[in-house]
Design a protein around this motif. Structure first.
Motif: not given
Lengths: 230, 121
Positions: A126-136, B85-94
């Protein structure tokens, strides 16, 4: 009153634009990065919707016409990119290597942090593609078995972070070269980062626009090697 | 050149992007195909810069407001986010900071090395 507003087709667009104007005024008055006009506008709209008792779906009936313009606006990013094309041609090795470094940094860091926090496969992809544009990013997340409803807000949060923190991070990391600033911001925070990069200058904007497309495509290829790791 | 014709070209390219999206079975959105088509058309002189420039400039200028609806939607995701939310937000920010650092510094390092070699630092 809220009944009339709930049925209005223009409420969503009007309140968003008004809130953005107010956000710009406050931002210019105080000149603080955290008082970011997009962020202020969104918070104001959330507040007004809550006070008037307007559900998100009703707000979105009008506001969707703003989101609708994202595709032609992204297509338009080709224009500043074309204008800086000679810069891209003479520096393509540094730019592509930098983008590859950014994409790998994103995939590796999400993988390591997921191990550290003991996330399961579903949360990891779920988090893996977090840095790219949402459509992709959203379709990649779904393909790997992730939860799109979480990927979408995480991608937006990633974008806001880059947009709000860009100046601070450039100073902290001593990134001064305009090409490097554009590539860094675009790789880290996709289109929301690009909107901020454009405010820095035409070179930053063009490089950040390029980063949305190239980092997105690199992630499509490389994420499939990372997805089975957890 | 009228704004209307400029928007017609930009909308047409967006539509072509949607066509490619439907044809090619990859997770690449219409907007990215459209960006590449527009860039190629400009490079090969199929579309002239002045025929899209002011329309494109206008759309890019108002681009920030196009993200407001997506940000306003964030609280709607709370039910799904609440348990994690806690791990998700920490991972997202870092990770966002790490990516900006790596992409920016690697690019800057290579640019400076190249500039040093060419002798105009």
């Amino acid at each position: 009153m809220s009944e009339w507003l709930s049925q209005s087709l223009f409420y969503g667009a009007a309140i968003s634009l008004l809130a953005y104007e107010a956000g710009l005024l406050i931002n210019r008055r105080f000149k603080l990065a955290i008082l970011n006009p997009i962020l202020l506008a969104a918070i104001a709209v959330i507040g007004v919707n809550a006070v008037l008792g307007i559900e998100y779906e009703r707000y979105y009936d009008g506001a969707k016409y703003l989101s609708y313009l994202l595709t032609p606006a992204t297509v338009s990013l080709a224009v500043p990119l074309y204008e800086q094309f000679s810069l891209l041609k003479s520096n393509w090795k540094a730019i592509l290597t930098g983008l590859l470094a950014g994409v790998l940094a994103s995939l590796v860091s999400v993988w390591l942090f997921s191990l550290l926090f003991g996330l399961d496969h579903t949360m990891y992809v779920t988090l893996l593609p977090k840095s790219i544009t949402s459509a992709i990013g959203i379709s990649l997340s779904e393909e790997f078995g992730g939860i799109a409803a979480i990927t979408a807000p995480v991608i937006i949060l990633t974008g806001i972070l880059g947009n709000v923190m860009a100046d601070f991070l450039f100073r902290l990391f001593r990134i001064v070269h305009p090409i490097a600033r554009g590539i860094g911001l675009g790789a880290a925070s996709h289109a929301l980062g690009t909107v901020r990069a454009i405010e820095h200058g035409p070179v930053e904007g063009a490089m950040s626009s390029l980063a949305i497309a190239v980092a997105g495509l690199m992630t499509v290829v490389l994420a499939s090697f990372f997805a089975p790791l957890i | 050149m009228t704004f209307l014709r400029q928007f017609a070209i930009i909308a047409g390219v967006s539509c072509l992007g949607e066509g490619l999206r439907a044809l090619i079975p990859l997770q690449i959105p219409a907007s990215i195909y459209g960006l590449v088509i527009m860039l190629l058309c400009l490079s090969f002189g199929i579309i002239r810069l002045e025929n899209v420039k002011s329309g494109a400039k206008f759309l890019i200028e108002i681009m920030p407001v196009m993200f407001i609806p997506a940000i306003v939607e964030l609280p709607e995701a709370w039910p799904q986010l609440a348990p994690v939310w806690a791990p998700v937000v920490i991972i997202t920010v870092l990770t966002t900071f790490i990516v900006l650092f790596c992409a920016g510094r690697v690019t800057q390092f290579l640019l400076r090395r190249q500039e040093g070699r060419n002798g105009h630092e």
